[in-house]
Design an enzyme around this catalytic site. Structure first.
Site, mmCIF file in Angstrom:
data_model
loop_
_atom_site.group_PDB
_atom_site.id
_atom_site.type_symbol
_atom_site.label_atom_id
_atom_site.label_comp_id
_atom_site.label_asym_id
_atom_site.label_seq_id
_atom_site.Cartn_x
_atom_site.Cartn_y
_atom_site.Cartn_z
ATOM 1 N N HIS A 176 0.824 -1.195 0.000
ATOM 2 C CA HIS A 176 0.000 0.000 0.000
ATOM 3 C C HIS A 176 0.865 1.254 0.000
ATOM 4 O O HIS A 176 1.922 1.297 0.635
ATOM 5 C CB HIS A 176 -0.877 0.049 1.262
ATOM 6 N N TYR A 177 0.402 2.271 -0.720
ATOM 7 C CA TYR A 177 0.944 3.608 -0.545
ATOM 8 C C TYR A 177 -0.200 4.608 -0.715
ATOM 9 O O TYR A 177 -0.848 4.600 -1.746
ATOM 10 C CB TYR A 177 2.055 3.933 -1.551
ATOM 11 N N PRO B 50 0.723 3.640 3.197
ATOM 12 C CA PRO B 50 0.415 2.446 3.995
ATOM 13 C C PRO B 50 -0.393 2.811 5.235
ATOM 14 O O PRO B 50 -0.455 3.978 5.635
ATOM 15 C CB PRO B 50 1.812 1.939 4.384
ATOM 16 N N TYR C 297 0.365 1.765 8.212
ATOM 17 C CA TYR C 297 1.367 2.000 9.253
ATOM 18 C C TYR C 297 2.740 1.907 8.598
ATOM 19 O O TYR C 297 2.919 1.262 7.563
ATOM 20 C CB TYR C 297 1.231 1.027 10.441
ATOM 21 N N HIS D 34 5.943 0.580 8.548
ATOM 22 C CA HIS D 34 6.905 -0.495 8.754
ATOM 23 C C HIS D 34 6.659 -1.426 7.575
ATOM 24 O O HIS D 34 5.532 -1.916 7.405
ATOM 25 C CB HIS D 34 6.652 -1.208 10.085
ATOM 26 N N HIS E 174 5.598 -3.826 4.951
ATOM 27 C CA HIS E 174 4.808 -5.053 4.993
ATOM 28 C C HIS E 174 4.168 -5.254 3.633
ATOM 29 O O HIS E 174 3.921 -4.304 2.883
ATOM 30 C CB HIS E 174 3.751 -4.997 6.096
ATOM 31 N N VAL E 175 3.902 -6.510 3.306
ATOM 32 C CA VAL E 175 3.356 -6.890 2.000
ATOM 33 C C VAL E 175 2.070 -7.672 2.222
ATOM 34 O O VAL E 175 2.016 -8.589 3.046
ATOM 35 C CB VAL E 175 4.360 -7.741 1.201
ATOM 36 N N HIS E 176 1.024 -7.315 1.471
ATOM 37 C CA HIS E 176 -0.283 -7.955 1.596
ATOM 38 C C HIS E 176 -0.389 -9.131 0.623
ATOM 39 O O HIS E 176 -0.011 -9.018 -0.544
ATOM 40 C CB HIS E 176 -1.396 -6.954 1.295
#
Length: 299
Positions: free
Chosen positions: A230-231, A233, A235, A237, A239-241
């Site tokens: 996400h951008y 995101p 939060y 830190h 992370h990948v969905h």
């Protein structure tokens, strides 16, 4: 490798969190605790709708702000929020809807196609009802619909406006806001904007091992997965969905989701791609960052 952690959908987590905050009925209804099938009453008398805070025809959910206990002599009564959500079909019970002679109203008929309103029996027509009572202004603002605005953030905007704004806020990692994700152990990569060719081995590792772990545990192959960042995101830190293609995950829209495979390819072709590229994303109309970016772009 990064940690892979399955979590419930964001909307479900939000509602479950509100349920956890709701005042207990223990002591109000003797002998009745959580999870009981015995009939209970709402923790207030009456409910006069003041405002629809938010609704979604797609998700079959509506958020209502109302006044309660108005007849108790306390003036204007108290604020409460009631969230009504149609429950999903249960495969084991769905056939019962069509047994016998179900009550139907014809809406449309054309050759072999027809559409009806079907009125299910009482035991199959439940509506999940979440109550927030007494509700504070914070609760009302949380559920209120917010208009969105699209912004285009250049690399300079990120360095001069967005990053200073983010650093002035709390950047704590809220792991209860996640679903099926891979979380990077490194804490020096805040978002997509920080990625460089140095991070390519890490990104390739997340993509490959994440897909392999999901195949082994859930029997879902890589070509049935949507893997993205996400951008902005939720939060800061890295992370990948990981979501199944058939799942309409929140935040999977084109203006926010960036496929990991394409992120890797972009960095291979241009080492400064995410440091210089103009990125488009949506912000709530009342988000302070929106005003900061708009002001910077006018000057």
């Amino acid at each position: 490798m990064a940690d892979t952690a399955p979590q419930p959908s964001k909307r479900k987590r939000e509602l479950d969190a509100e349920e956890a905050e709701a005042p207990s009925t223990e002591g109000k209804e003797a002998g009745i605790g959580n999870g009981t099938s015995a009939p209970v009453r709402l923790p207030f008398s009456g409910f006069r709708v003041k405002k629809v805070l938010r609704e979604s025809a797609r998700d079959k959910i509506i958020f209502l702000h109302g006044k309660v206990n108005e007849a108790s002599g306390d003036g204007d009564g108290e604020d409460a929020i009631v969230i009504l959500e149609k429950t999903p079909f249960q495969v084991d019970h769905v056939a019962q809807l069509l047994k016998g002679s179900p009550e139907l109203q014809l809406q449309f008929s054309n050759d072999i196609y027809s559409t009806y309103h079907l009125f299910p029996p009482r035991q199959l027509s439940d509506v999940k009802t979440t109550v927030v009572y007494p509700a504070t202004e914070k609760h009302l603002q949380k559920y209120l619909h917010r208009d969105l605005r699209l912004v285009r953030e250049t690399g300079d905007d990120y360095r001069n406006v967005t990053l200073p704004h983010l650093e002035s806020q709390s950047l704590s990692v809220q792991l209860d806001d996640l679903y099926l994700i891979a979380i990077c152990h490194r804490r020096d990569i805040k978002s997509l904007r920080d990625l460089t060719p140095e991070h390519l081995p890490l990104l390739r590792n997340i993509l490959q091992e994440g897909q392999e772990a999901i195949l082994q545990r859930y029997q879902v192959a890589g070509d049935r997965l949507r893997v993205y960042l996400h951008y902005l995101p939720s939060y800061y830190h890295l992370h990948v969905h990981f979501t199944a293609l058939g799942f309409e995950a929140p935040g999977a829209g084109v203006e926010r989701a960036h496929l990991l495979a394409e992120v890797i390819e972009n960095l291979e072709q241009d080492p400064e791609h995410y440091g210089r590229r103009t990125l488009t994303f949506a912000l709530r109309a009342d988000d302070p960052l929106l005003a900061l970016l708009q002001e910077a772009q006018r000057s």
